[in-house]
Each structure stands twice: as structure tokens, then as C-alpha cells.
Motif scaffolding. Structure first.
Motif, PDB file in Angstrom:
ATOM      1  N   LEU A   1       2.854   6.888  -6.658  1.00  0.00           N
ATOM      2  CA  LEU A   1       1.413   8.118  -7.179  1.00  0.00           C
ATOM      3  C   LEU A   1       2.122   9.448  -7.067  1.00  0.00           C
TER       4      LEU A   1
ATOM      5  N   ASN B   1      -1.150   8.463   2.317  1.00  0.00           N
ATOM      6  CA  ASN B   1      -1.879   7.558   2.198  1.00  0.00           C
ATOM      7  C   ASN B   1      -3.597   7.919   1.558  1.00  0.00           C
TER       8      ASN B   1
ATOM      9  N   ASN C   1      -4.700  10.093  -2.174  1.00  0.00           N
ATOM     10  CA  ASN C   1      -5.649   9.806  -3.501  1.00  0.00           C
ATOM     11  C   ASN C   1      -4.406  11.260  -4.360  1.00  0.00           C
ATOM     12  N   LEU C   2      -5.042  11.116  -5.765  1.00  0.00           N
ATOM     13  CA  LEU C   2      -4.613  12.205  -6.738  1.00  0.00           C
ATOM     14  C   LEU C   2      -5.071  13.628  -5.942  1.00  0.00           C
TER      15      LEU C   2
ATOM     16  N   SER D   1       1.281  -0.685  -0.338  1.00  0.00           N
ATOM     17  CA  SER D   1       0.077   0.034   0.147  1.00  0.00           C
ATOM     18  C   SER D   1       0.880   1.213   0.064  1.00  0.00           C
TER      19      SER D   1
ATOM     20  N   THR E   1       2.725  11.578 -10.458  1.00  0.00           N
ATOM     21  CA  THR E   1       2.376  12.825 -10.047  1.00  0.00           C
ATOM     22  C   THR E   1       3.494  13.971 -10.246  1.00  0.00           C
TER      23      THR E   1
ATOM     24  N   LYS F   1       2.535   1.909  -2.978  1.00  0.00           N
ATOM     25  CA  LYS F   1       1.712   2.309  -4.715  1.00  0.00           C
ATOM     26  C   LYS F   1       1.847   3.628  -3.675  1.00  0.00           C
ATOM     27  N   THR F   2       1.175   4.276  -2.981  1.00  0.00           N
ATOM     28  CA  THR F   2       0.967   5.700  -2.630  1.00  0.00           C
ATOM     29  C   THR F   2       2.612   6.640  -2.493  1.00  0.00           C
TER      30      THR F   2
END
Length: 180
Positions: free
Chosen positions: A37, A63, A65-66, A30, A41, A33-34
Motif C-alpha cells: 500500500l 499498519n 490504511n490509505l 499483513s 500510494t 500488504k501494508t
């Protein structure tokens, strides 16, 4: 002295160890993945190094999201712009030259508009998924910083702060643009 574990404790202990291992792996995946991101980004933000260090320094980013990363970045712009505004106001208190007085006043007005109106509006627009307005307001902060900078022909005590707020606001606009 060699003790043997009772048979009825072996299965629960083994199960607990396996469950603990799997939980650790899930958390690791997890977080990866962040972090991926954040990297993905930031590579698209136009300010990779600044974006990467800024977002990774904020614990909430791990933690997010975009859209969360976009909100975090705008909140960081608010903090930096507000700190710069306060710094300029403190300098302004000691200005006696009429030309410098007007120039500092222009900077105060530009930062005040950014901190009090544009950036809170950018956050609100993000929350309502009005990404175009949010992006526009974040990018307008950079224009306001440029208006401040143009008041001076030489480097000021806040030139570096201006550059940071300018770049952070464009970085935020770039992240918001990824939302749509």
C-alpha cells in the motif's frame, strides 16, 4: 542417552509449532500488504522517492490504511514546517537590514499560517472525510512556501528546508487526492 517424548505431549507441541508458523506467516502477509500500500500510494503521489522514504521511516505507517498514510504525511509536514519556521525565526532575530527584515517577516507569516491554520485544518478535514478541503489546505502550504522563496533572489540558509516542506505538502495533497 536417548529420551523419547511422551506421547501425550507430541500433539500439543506439534499444534503449537504449526500455530506459531501460521501466525508468523499471517503477520508477514499483513506487513507485505501494508508495504505494498505504501509503494502503491507513493507511486501515485508525484514524489515517489520522498514519499516512500518518509512513510517507511514512520513506524505507524506499517499498519495504516490509505487515510492513515495521508494523516501521517500531513503530520510530517507539520513537523517539518514547524522546524523550518523556528529556524527562520532564529535567523530573523539577527537581521538588521530592512529589506531582509520584511522578507524574513513574510516567510514567518507564511509558515505561521501553514503551521497554525492550514495544516491543522487539513488534519481535521481528513478526519471528517472532507478530502477536498484537506487536499486544498495541504497544497496551499506549497503556495505559502513559494511566497517565502520569492522574497529572495539568492539561495537562503533555509532554501533546502523550503524545498522539503514544499515537496512534502504536495506529496500529502497527492495522497489525499487518492481518497476521493
Amino acid at each position: 542417552m536417548n529420551k523419547i517424548m511422551p506421547q501425550n505431549l507430541k500433539a500439543p507441541l506439534l499444534f503449537s509449532l504449526i500455530l506459531g508458523f501460521l501466525a508468523t506467516q499471517a503477520i508477514s502477509i499483513s506487513n507485505k500488504k501494508t508495504l505494498d500500500l505504501i509503494e502503491q500510494t507513493c507511486r501515485q503521489s508525484g514524489f515517489f522517492a520522498l514519499c516512500d522514504s518518509t512513510l517507511r521511516s514512520n513506524p505507524q505507517s506499517s499498519n495504516a490504511n490509505l487515510e492513515g498514510l495521508a494523516k501521517i504525511s500531513v503530520k510530517i509536514v507539520i513537523d517539518k514546517a514547524n522546524a523550518t519556521l523556528n529556524f527562520i525565526v532564529d535567523l530573523f532575530k539577527n537581521v538588521s537590514d530592512p529589506v531582509l527584515y520584511r522578507s524574513y517577516g513574510t516567510c514567518i507569516d507564511s509558515y505561521d499560517a501553514s503551521v497554525e491554520r492550514l495544516l491543522p485544518k487539513a488534519i481535521a478535514a481528513l478526519s471528517s472525510k472532507d478530502y477536498a478541503t484537506s487536499r486544498h489546505d495541504a497544497a496551499t502550504v506549497a503556495i505559502n512556501v513559494n511566497a517565502c522563496d520569492k522574497q529572495f533572489s539568492e539561495k537562503t540558509p533555509f532554501s533546502d528546508r523550503n524545498r522539503l516542506v514544499h515537496d512534502l505538502s504536495l506529496m500529502s495533497a497527492g495522497i489525499i487526492e487518492l481518497l476521493g
